[in-house]
Design an enzyme around this catalytic site. Structure first.
Site, PDB file in Angstrom:
ATOM      1  N   THR A   1       0.886  -1.164  -0.004  1.00 16.55           N
ATOM      2  CA  THR A   1      -0.099   0.102  -0.090  1.00 16.55           C
ATOM      3  C   THR A   1       0.837   1.329   0.122  1.00 16.55           C
ATOM      4  O   THR A   1       0.603   2.315  -0.581  1.00 16.55           O
ATOM      5  CB  THR A   1      -1.088  -0.092   1.267  1.00 16.55           C
TER       6      THR A   1
ATOM      7  N   SER B   1       1.358  -7.406  -0.995  1.00 22.70           N
ATOM      8  CA  SER B   1       2.024  -8.645  -0.359  1.00 22.70           C
ATOM      9  C   SER B   1       1.435  -9.663  -0.322  1.00 22.70           C
ATOM     10  O   SER B   1       1.977 -11.025   0.051  1.00 22.70           O
ATOM     11  CB  SER B   1       2.517  -7.967   1.067  1.00 22.70           C
TER      12      SER B   1
ATOM     13  N   THR C   1       1.559  -4.521   4.215  1.00 22.81           N
ATOM     14  CA  THR C   1       1.368  -4.738   5.628  1.00 22.81           C
ATOM     15  C   THR C   1       0.818  -6.279   5.775  1.00 22.81           C
ATOM     16  O   THR C   1       1.064  -6.942   6.812  1.00 22.81           O
ATOM     17  CB  THR C   1       0.606  -3.859   6.278  1.00 22.81           C
ATOM     18  N   ASP C   2      -0.095  -6.783   4.842  1.00 25.40           N
ATOM     19  CA  ASP C   2      -0.702  -7.946   4.905  1.00 25.40           C
ATOM     20  C   ASP C   2       0.309  -9.078   5.455  1.00 25.40           C
ATOM     21  O   ASP C   2      -0.279 -10.031   6.217  1.00 25.40           O
ATOM     22  CB  ASP C   2      -1.528  -8.204   3.861  1.00 25.40           C
TER      23      ASP C   2
HETATM   24  N1  ASP Z   1      -2.793  -5.148   0.524  1.00 25.01           N
HETATM   25  C1  ASP Z   1      -1.536  -4.421   0.943  1.00 25.01           C
HETATM   26  C2  ASP Z   1      -0.361  -5.456   1.067  1.00 25.01           C
HETATM   27  O1  ASP Z   1      -0.162  -6.026   1.802  1.00 25.01           O
HETATM   28  C3  ASP Z   1      -2.000  -3.843   2.319  1.00 25.01           C
HETATM   29  C4  ASP Z   1      -0.919  -3.006   2.871  1.00 25.01           C
HETATM   30  O2  ASP Z   1       0.213  -2.809   2.371  1.00 25.01           O
HETATM   31  O3  ASP Z   1      -1.063  -2.187   4.153  1.00 25.01           O
HETATM   32  O4  ASP Z   1       0.388  -5.188   0.143  1.00 25.01           O
END
Ligand code: ASP
Length: 333
Positions: free
Chosen positions: A12, A54, A85-86
């Site tokens: 993200t 991710s 973050t995932d």
């Molecule tokens: N879907 C995103 C990821 O993990 C979420 C994030 O980065 O906060 O790539």
């Protein structure tokens, strides 16, 4: 000034809107340029490794990240990995296991909002990550919301709040206040006993099995038939498995799987306080059948540890000892 390598992987933090929602689009170079205060902190180079949400990363990407660190190890004082973050906690746990005897900081960071979004958390997270990367505290960490979490203990616990992550069964390793990190004392004293040694072999035939009341133990045999070599069973409460004969008793299935050289770890679905197989028959009997206790570890750390143990060790005893040693002190480098 310290030299820090940024390894960009998407997430993200790097996203722009599209017809299908947020997609990773910005390079590591652009992310860094949007935090101009970093110019006074350190010298930064960028490596564009992959550009993915991710959820689309796999263990082969952990290997790429580990190699990016190892191949540039002598040139830099620290590393920042920008990441979605995932699955960031899985990647942090994996690099904690793979980059053994690390003598330098490797800091994961990301954000709940894209770096170009108004009121984004990305800029603070990136800034804190570089502070940690310049700190000389060795190990894999995750910088988020002014917390520096140890990669061995971190878990994504909030899908949207800026807090994002928690350190599970351990205090936060460091806190950022007024542009400086206050570390827990044990991290300031931390040093590796030997030279940095990366490990790249991972066995991906690992399954995380979350128990539901009434689940049939036949699932264990099915996983064995599918070629899985290790199962992490996420049981209830203190950990353990159903043991009621004539119902869904898991003990015969576990015994058979272990006799067939499968590795079984029992852990808990509870986020806090760890696994205690010594408390009730459901745990004691599972341990007597040869199931290994997941102790205080997150499922992210258990996954990484099991993948490495199955790839590197041959006999069931060696695999068990390797896992037990790592889980006895997850903080060890
Ligand atoms: N879907 C995103 C990821 O993990 C979420 C994030 O980065 O906060 O790539």
């Amino acid at each position: 000034m310290k030299n820090i390598l940024t390894i960009a992987t998407g997430g993200t933090i790097s996203c722009e809107p599209s017809a299908d929602g947020l997609i990773p689009a910005l390079s590591g170079e652009t992310i860094i340029s949007l935090v101009p205060e970093l110019k006074t902190v350190c010298r930064i180079s960028c490596l564009e490794l992959v550009q993915l949400d991710s959820s689309n990363l796999t263990p082969s990407d952990w290997v790429k990240m580990a190699k990016a660190v190892a191949e540039n190890y002598d040139e830099y004082d620290g590393f920042v990995i920008t990441h979605g973050t995932d699955t960031m906690a899985y990647s942090a746990a994996a690099l904690h296991e793979m980059l053994r005897q690390l003598e330098k900081p490797v800091i994961f960071t990301g954000a709940q909002l894209p770096i170009e979004a108004p009121k984004t958390d990305a800029k603070d997270n990136v800034y804190d990550a570089f502070l940690a990367a310049c700190s000389s505290v060795p190990g894999v960490f995750l910088a988020f919301n002014h917390n520096i979490h140890d990669g061995a203990y971190v878990k994504k616990t909030h899908s949207e709040d800026f807090i994002g992550f928690s350190s599970v069964n351990a205090p936060v390793a460091g806190k950022v206040e007024n542009g400086a990190i206050t570390w827990q004392k044990e991290y300031l004293d931390r040093h590796s006993e030997n030279h940095f040694t990366p490990h790249y072999d991972l066995c991906e035939k690992v399954f995380l099995l979350k128990l539901l009341p009434g689940l049939s133990p036949k699932i264990i045999e099915t996983l064995g038939a599918l070629g899985y070599r290790g199962i992490i069973i996420e049981g209830f409460g203190a950990g353990g498995v159903p043991t009621d004969e004539g119902k869904n008793d898991f003990l015969p299935a576990i015994k058979k799987a272990i006799a067939d050289e499968m590795t079984i770890i029992c852990t808990t679905q509870c986020q806090n306080n760890g696994t205690h197989l010594d408390k009730y028959p459901i745990g004691i009997l599972a341990a007597r059948c040869g199931a290994i206790s997941g102790e205080n570890a997150t499922c992210e750390l258990l996954t990484a540890c099991l993948m490495l143990a199955l790839a590197e060790k041959n006999s069931p005893a060696e695999i068990r000892n390797f896992i037990a040693d790592r889980l006895a002190n997850p903080m060890q480098l």
